[in-house]
Scaffold this active site. Structure first.
Site, PDB file in Angstrom:
ATOM      1  N   CYS A  82      41.831 -56.842 -22.912  1.00 29.13           N
ATOM      2  CA  CYS A  82      42.186 -55.472 -23.304  1.00 29.13           C
ATOM      3  C   CYS A  82      43.526 -55.459 -24.055  1.00 29.13           C
ATOM      4  CB  CYS A  82      42.187 -54.554 -22.093  1.00 29.13           C
ATOM      5  SG  CYS A  82      42.233 -52.794 -22.540  1.00 29.13           S
ATOM      6  N   HIS A 191      36.743 -54.633 -20.874  1.00 28.67           N
ATOM      7  CA  HIS A 191      37.174 -55.019 -19.529  1.00 28.67           C
ATOM      8  C   HIS A 191      36.064 -55.818 -18.832  1.00 28.67           C
ATOM      9  CE1 HIS A 191      40.896 -52.640 -19.126  1.00 28.67           C
ATOM     10  NE2 HIS A 191      40.304 -51.787 -19.942  1.00 28.67           N
ATOM     11  N   GLU A 193      36.273 -57.392 -16.120  1.00 35.53           N
ATOM     12  CA  GLU A 193      36.381 -57.166 -14.672  1.00 35.53           C
ATOM     13  C   GLU A 193      35.725 -55.854 -14.240  1.00 35.53           C
ATOM     14  OE1 GLU A 193      39.904 -54.897 -16.283  1.00 35.53           O
ATOM     15  OE2 GLU A 193      38.774 -56.701 -16.830  1.00 35.53           O
TER      16      GLU A 193
END
Length: 212
Positions: A82, A191, A193
């Site tokens: 990011c 992202h 995650e």
């Protein structure tokens, strides 16, 4: 093996740490650190970031970690996520902000005049939510991830590389580089995650990647 996640005071660190620990399991120790010596000693480095790029760059400068981040990017498998990925370019229109210059090129805002879909409906900025990822060039970190897989984005600015380093693209509404790579460095705008199984697969691939 030790994987260092750089803590310079910005980023959704809890999610990144938990996801990396999950996929690393018995293969690697995952450490969240603001210590340059630990970053230097790590086998691999993750460089996250979240928020406004000028704020992220200011926090990075205050942390005293710029030199160790640059050393890591020059020497070992390195993953930018990011705004951490955006900081790897030369400058950003957000600010404007000069950044690390690991990659040649800028970070640019989605232009209002282009933010219209095929039906003429205005698109919102930031680009927020799930979007498809198109493989432009095969990469070890994308192994086992299907072409067209969906990842989660939250951003108003995107990479504009000045070199041919795009490996994954997305579109909103026009095509932009969603992930770039060179040698042992991989940087992704979205992202992983927060991107369910596909995002965890990318992080798992990073755990096992030797940088080639």
């Amino acid at each position: 093996m030790k994987i260092a996640i750089v803590d310079y005071g910005m980023g959704n660190l809890h999610s990144v740490v938990k996801s990396m620990q999950l996929v690393a399991a018995e293969h690697a120790e995952v450490v969240l650190t603001a210590d340059a010596a630990i970053i230097d000693a790590a086998d691999k480095v993750v460089f996250p970031g979240q928020g406004a790029m000028p704020d992220c760059m200011a926090h990075l400068q205050e942390s005293g970690l710029i030199a160790s981040v640059r050393r890591a990017a020059a020497e070992k498998p390195f993953l930018g996520i990011c705004v951490g990925a955006q900081l790897m370019f030369e400058r950003s229109e957000e600010g404007p902000t000069d950044s690390l210059g690991i990659f040649k090129g800028d970070v640019v805002r989605f232009p209002a005049e282009k933010m219209v879909d095929a039906n003429g409906q205005k698109l919102k900025v930031p680009h927020m939510g799930w979007n498809n990822m198109t493989i432009r060039r095969e990469h070890p970190l994308w192994a086992g991830i299907a072409d067209g897989e969906r990842f989660y984005f939250v951003h108003s600015y995107h990479f504009a590389p000045a070199e041919d380093i795009a490996v994954i693209e997305s579109a909103y509404p026009y095509t932009f580089a969603a992930a770039v790579a060179r040698d042992h460095i991989f940087a992704i705008q979205c992202h992983p995650e927060k991107s369910s199984a596909a995002g965890l697969k990318l992080l798992q691939n990073f755990v096992h990647w030797n940088g080639n």
